[in-house]
Enzyme design. Sequence first.
Site, mmCIF file in Angstrom:
data_model
loop_
_atom_site.group_PDB
_atom_site.id
_atom_site.type_symbol
_atom_site.label_atom_id
_atom_site.label_comp_id
_atom_site.label_asym_id
_atom_site.label_seq_id
_atom_site.Cartn_x
_atom_site.Cartn_y
_atom_site.Cartn_z
ATOM 1 C CD GLU A 211 -7.537 -64.249 66.052
ATOM 2 O OE1 GLU A 211 -7.157 -63.111 65.738
ATOM 3 O OE2 GLU A 211 -6.822 -65.259 65.920
ATOM 4 C CG HIS A 249 -3.855 -62.471 64.535
ATOM 5 N ND1 HIS A 249 -4.810 -63.391 64.169
ATOM 6 C CD2 HIS A 249 -2.770 -62.760 63.786
ATOM 7 C CE1 HIS A 249 -4.325 -64.199 63.246
ATOM 8 N NE2 HIS A 249 -3.083 -63.838 62.998
#
Length: 292
Positions: A211, A249
């Site tokens: 990511e 996150h």
Amino acid sequence: MSILLNKNSRIIVQGITGQEGSFHAAQCHEYGNNVVGGVTPGKGGQMALDGAVPIFNSVADAKTETAAAVTVIFVPPFAAADAILEGIDAEISLIVCITEGIPVKDMMIIKNYLKNKKSRLIGPNCPGVITPGEAKAGIIPGSIVEKGSIGIISRSGTLTYEAVHQIGATGYGQSTCIGIGGDPIIGSSMADLLLLFEDDAETEAVLIIGEIGGSMEIESGELVGDKVTKPVFAFIAGSTAPPGRRMGHAGAIITQADETAAAKKLALGQQGVHIIDSPADLGSTIFNVLGN
């Protein structure tokens, strides 16, 4: 074969008397029948999992009595760093920390403390590790994995589950599946684990699920064609994320130009990594490239 975890792994659970710890310890034990103990300070001598495993006051005691080599940590964020340090001091080979919300300062101390030690840390803020049909250390559902030849390294728990489902549907299955966590500072990087999969005779190819934020994906790509000869696939989440805004996150925030999804895909593609643009194509792309 597998990496990190197999049917002979002896597992203890730190925080086994807590709600999450007891639930997931039972799931791990049911899956591989290899949870051999738990750790809760002050409750040593008691039994957990309906009397199936003993509880110890410390990791050192648990290791001495059970010969455990793996610990899974389910303790609150304020105590998690000490729990990890206790596992390192006891020379537990594999430490899997599920806990979310550990302060970055604590992880900086742990990261430094791990140097030249005998322990490997997976996490924190991760779903853990599972080797299908053998053992699991964490919260990845055992019912969705299938024994096979694709190794998985992922920063995303949800996408890990999707990848497992799709790869299972192709007939390939997984050798070992590892959720490394999405925090800014974690124990084991993608590059570390990619090299382990390279050395595993039964892993045919590796899927990286990355990511935005950080440089782990690019660092792992630099190994491809140099030290890694097996096919490597990559999906990078966060293509539409704006710079400077955290997406999901704590580690998923773009701070430099080469931390965008586009930059990571470009760099990985230049190293020979097979880029997957849509999460809907995780399984089909691997199947089509490997050609079986």
